[in-house]
Design a protein around this motif. Structure first.
Motif, short mmCIF file in Angstrom:
data_model
loop_
_atom_site.label_atom_id
_atom_site.label_comp_id
_atom_site.label_asym_id
_atom_site.label_seq_id
_atom_site.Cartn_x
_atom_site.Cartn_y
_atom_site.Cartn_z
N UNK A 169 0.84 -1.21 0.00
CA UNK A 169 0.00 0.00 0.00
C UNK A 169 0.87 1.25 0.00
N UNK A 170 1.99 1.18 0.69
CA UNK A 170 2.92 2.31 0.68
C UNK A 170 3.38 2.65 -0.72
N UNK A 171 3.74 1.62 -1.49
CA UNK A 171 4.17 1.90 -2.87
C UNK A 171 3.04 2.50 -3.70
N UNK A 172 1.82 2.04 -3.43
CA UNK A 172 0.69 2.51 -4.25
C UNK A 172 0.26 3.92 -3.86
N UNK A 173 0.15 4.19 -2.57
CA UNK A 173 -0.37 5.48 -2.14
C UNK A 173 0.65 6.44 -1.55
N UNK A 174 1.54 5.90 -0.71
CA UNK A 174 2.36 6.80 0.09
C UNK A 174 3.50 7.45 -0.69
#
Lengths: 454, 454, 454
Positions: free
Chosen positions: B333-338
């Motif tokens: 999720x970090x790669x996708x959003x953060x």
């Protein structure tokens, strides 16, 4: 390819790279010979034989973990990776010779290690019953022996046929075993990581062969004598596995305990130092200060070669750094100035620059070994340490550090003589027009020995 | 490149990437300093010195196999592979920055490990004679220390010059050694695999530097800020060697026997769990359920980071799976959003997404460590186990599990402060216009620091 | 792609490769199940538990180095590399399926090893308290178990969806654990390197699935069913790591001491021999004597498979060479003649040729094991050796070498039955039209399951 070119090919090609008869015949004959000779000569040693438990009790060995296997197997596997992935991938840098690099490396190493087990076994592991008894130490020695021939391959990469390589290896292993016996068992020199026995011998053996096989019109294949972006990245796989596992190489056969421990530390440090000076010189001698991948792939390894002989000695951590420091400089300068000079003036075409990576650092390693042996003192080593490190007799009868230094120097000469002399001899055999080597314009091109699909 | 573009280049280029003076000078000066400092300070320790046999007898050590070398060398070599091949190849994913990724990684690691031996040695291996005595444990520690800087490199990959990287490493190692000393020796926190000491510190150090070096016009080199098919395969070499050898990383310095054994099991399990949840989230958030190589290359490793602190504790196999489970989700999720958020709103450009792979999982690892330490009971550990695992005094004087938990939390704060504070400090130095870093439009391009032949 | 093609795609495509629901669901469900089952069942064993020191004292173990960890961890890591890098990269040879090869290999191995720890644990490591107690030996066994499924993947490479692979793995691990229990614990056969348990089972399992999933129009994706230059070099990474570390594979679980030592020697020699005969046959059967990369990548490994069962026996070094000699020939001929025959006449499409690399050599390995076990004599082994090597009862009650030979042969049949039967069963499940597998024209193409950027 247009018609004109095809026609010219048909008329002019002086050489035929068809090895459909010779390669299978040589492989089958040699592998059959190995089966027979192994059947006659090779058996398990006390530590790999099923009777090990009896041996343990008889020799009062308290635990299975004292089996030499556990002292040496991790190092063996690292050496094995260096031989097959390290050397194999280091040579993939050429844009269209990656199959030959990694594939022929694989072939000759697989043959060489079998022949090495026999040759080295006859000299050093022959039991009273006429059998060679092998264990993990023999496997390491066989891999070492093979490394000498792979270094030689680096000098002739892209210019010889696989059949020639198998001949190069047959003779190379034989010469190595004799040379090693003279250096280690007759002269009683020490050479833990093989600066002399492996690198000096192997490099000059390959360079002498390359000199005998000089190709005056090699520039006809200059279009292929370079890298592309991804072939350089592949080569870095080889570089890094060699670099990382070199401490295992130099310590694989040293004494249990402090011997292996110290050889690792010295090699680790020497190699680290080499990286910085290689980068410095590479940047200094290129326009705009850009780095050259050839230097990063090769010169960064010179420190491992040069610390080979002395790795088990009390070289001291700073001593290792100094060795690496100068080897990084010398090796990189070698790539910049000496390789073109050797080709132009001495007619030595050295595809991978083994003169810079193995020959010069190997000689330096021999000299460093001679000096540090001659300078060994009881203050530093203790009496027991001197005896163990240099295999002196208990009462120092006839062996002193200075005498040991002289013996180390003599050993270096033996390695040089065997390398150059052997290379000239084998090179003259390889000049026979029967081996299927490529024409000058077809060098460095996988398509003559490999099915290529794109 | 057309004429217009060339002209524009000449006029507008604000930066000069020529490092022909600075890079060799820095390399030579620093390597020379290493030689001198090693000469003054570094010696072999009792287990790597030639007097080991005396030491063995004096200390009643029954066999050479008890030399720490045999407990740690296989793990050391795995860590070494992670540092040079793992980190190096993981960063080769960019289409035209593979040389810089693997080459500069090589350069700064080779320098960093020397400086780390000194810095860490002064803090932890200084003998009464004023010398630092080194053995295999110091080599592992040096490689660990280097890993912190390589993580930081991931944040600034493609946007800095090799000279800046050497400066980043010089300060990074220094900060690391101080931070490590505070965390391990003053606070007495435990951090086997360095979730806090290595990953949290390294990632925030790199992110803070990247923030200081923010490039508002980085989209000018967006054409190069992606992968091609084969560069993604190269990166998988890095991913897999990191993934496979992470159990060695987390166990390399833990207690002999069950400590190393347990750390391996916990790490092995946590990583396996991460792979499945990373794949799940990657597929869930892409159209058509396609997987994104960026996630597979990076997020699959988060479980190894997050289990670092607690790997030697009685985390239990299911505990390890749970840690990996959540880290795979969070990291992907970090790669996708953060990562896009950080770039857009916080002006942190994080090339490799170290925030997702090292920073967040590192913090999670610190928290998991604090909780599991605080929750340690004599029922699970036994009194002896508590003492050994947490280095408690024999009579628990002043140290209890709950106090240990608090200390672990304090340690995490120290790592954060050193990472962010140190990064801001070093970033401000690296903003000086003297380091030869590339212009915004020249980022992620090997041709400015490397001879490229195709 | 032109309009006509796009239109045809829309109309004709019978299959939908969208796995956006199924893949995340399967990953999450299975990983959650693992967490729960591990919570209920899996604990550390005596050697990885914090109470090891008590155990040491109670059992009079003199040193931490006697922890099984130090006997097996280096081999474990080599096996781990074979599973993730070896199998993963070996399958990257296809021009546009490298992501799927290395990525899905990663996914199913990471899941499989967790499920294997449970399945194998229930059969062999269940303690009296109902818990499975795990240590390094269980990790090796789990990796072995996974290897069986990765072999099966080789047969269906490029033709299945990741969801199908997860199903294949779930059932494959289950079948493996049962088959292994029958062979090793009920029949009491020996199978150190898993010629029968791993290779025969895995290969026939995959081939039977491939037969069930026969695609009559697979030639529609023939444009992608080949390699490009660099994909073949990537595959050599897999080949070499498998080849180099195979001695660790075959010795990872053999007896401490001579058992591990001998298994390494036998495997090392068998593999070396295979290389030469593979090269010979490859050259002999191609026009112009050119070598085919497919053979070099695969057939060179057959000797490691075929020596698996007998590696720990007193096979003798020349015996190992003979095994390798014939396997190199048979395996290469298999690639030349048998693979096309199987596809054309038996409707078995075997992408990686696992029939030549694993199935035939596996069966040969089983037969060699049966013969060498039946031929074991007290003269060669000594009474103690027979007992230890074959786990005979002390008084040979009911077990004799010839009986052991028969048991080995029976074991081979069990592996075949489980492989073929299990494959047919699982294949029939995988034929359901719910798994998101690609259409015939979309096989061997990463773009249906991966974000591709170039």
């Amino acid at each position: 390819m247009g018609c004109v070119q095809s026609f010219r090919d048909l008329c002019d090609r002086p050489k035929n790279t068809n090895v459909r008869v010779s390669l299978p015949v040589v492989c089958f004959v040699w592998q059959t010979a190995m089966v027979i000779l192994f059947g006659v000569f090779i058996r398990y040693n006390a530590e790999s034989d099923v009777r090990w438990r009896e041996f343990r009790r008889t020799n009062n060995i308290s635990s299975d973990i004292e089996n030499d296997f556990y002292f040496r197997y991790p190092s063996f596997q690292d050496v094995h990776v260096m031989v097959f992935v390290g050397f194999g991938f280091l040579m993939t840098f050429l844009k269209r010779y990656s199959f030959g690099a990694v594939g022929f490396n694989f072939l000759i190493a697989a043959f060489g290690l079998q022949w090495a087990l026999l040759m080295q076994g006859w000299f050093s592991s022959l039991d009273t019953d006429g059998k060679i008894k092998i264990g993990v130490e023999n496997l390491i020695n066989a891999d070492f022996c093979v490394a000498g021939c792979l270094i030689a391959y680096g000098a002739v990469l892209g210019k010889v046929s696989p059949v020639q390589l198998l001949v190069l290896t047959l003779f190379g292993i034989t010469l190595y075993a004799v040379e090693e016996y003279i250096i280690l068992s007759i002269i009683h020199a020490r050479d833990a990581g093989g600066s002399m026995v492996i690198h000096t011998f192997g490099a000059y053996y390959g360079l002498a062969i390359s000199w005998m096989l000089y190709r005056p019109n090699l520039e006809q294949s200059s279009r292929l004598q370079g890298s592309v972006y991804h072939s350089d990245v592949f080569a870095m796989i080889g570089t890094l596995f060699l670099w990382m596992f070199w401490p295992s190489f130099n310590s694989a056969l040293t004494d249990h305990g402090d011997g292996q421990h110290r050889a690792v530390i010295n090699t680790y440090l020497s190699l680290a130092s080499t990286v910085l000076t290689s980068v410095a010189v590479s940047s200094l001698f290129q326009k705009q200060g850009k780095l050259d991948m050839v230097h990063i792939q090769n010169a960064t390894l010179a420190g491992g070669v040069a610390v080979g002989t002395a790795a088990e000695f009390m070289l001291m951590p700073y001593g290792s750094l100094i060795v690496g420091f100068f080897c990084g400089i010398i090796s990189t300068l070698g790539y910049i100035y000496l390789t073109p000079f050797l080709e132009k003036h001495l007619k030595i075409q050295d595809t991978c620059g083994v003169h810079n990576l193995h020959a010069m650092p190997g000689v330096i390693g021999g000299v460093v070994g001679a000096i540090t042996a001659a300078a060994a003192t009881e203050t530093v080593y203790g009496k027991e340490g001197l005896i163990n490190t240099f295999d002196f007799d208990g009462d120092f009868k006839g062996t002193t550090p200075s005498r040991q230094g002289a013996m180390q120097a003599a050993a270096l000469c033996v390695a040089l003589v065997f390398g150059i002399g052997g290379g000239i001899f084998v090179g003259s055999i390889l000049r026979l027009p029967i081996w299927g080597d490529p024409a000058d314009e077809d060098c460095f091109d996988d398509q003559f020995y490999w099915e290529i699909r794109d």
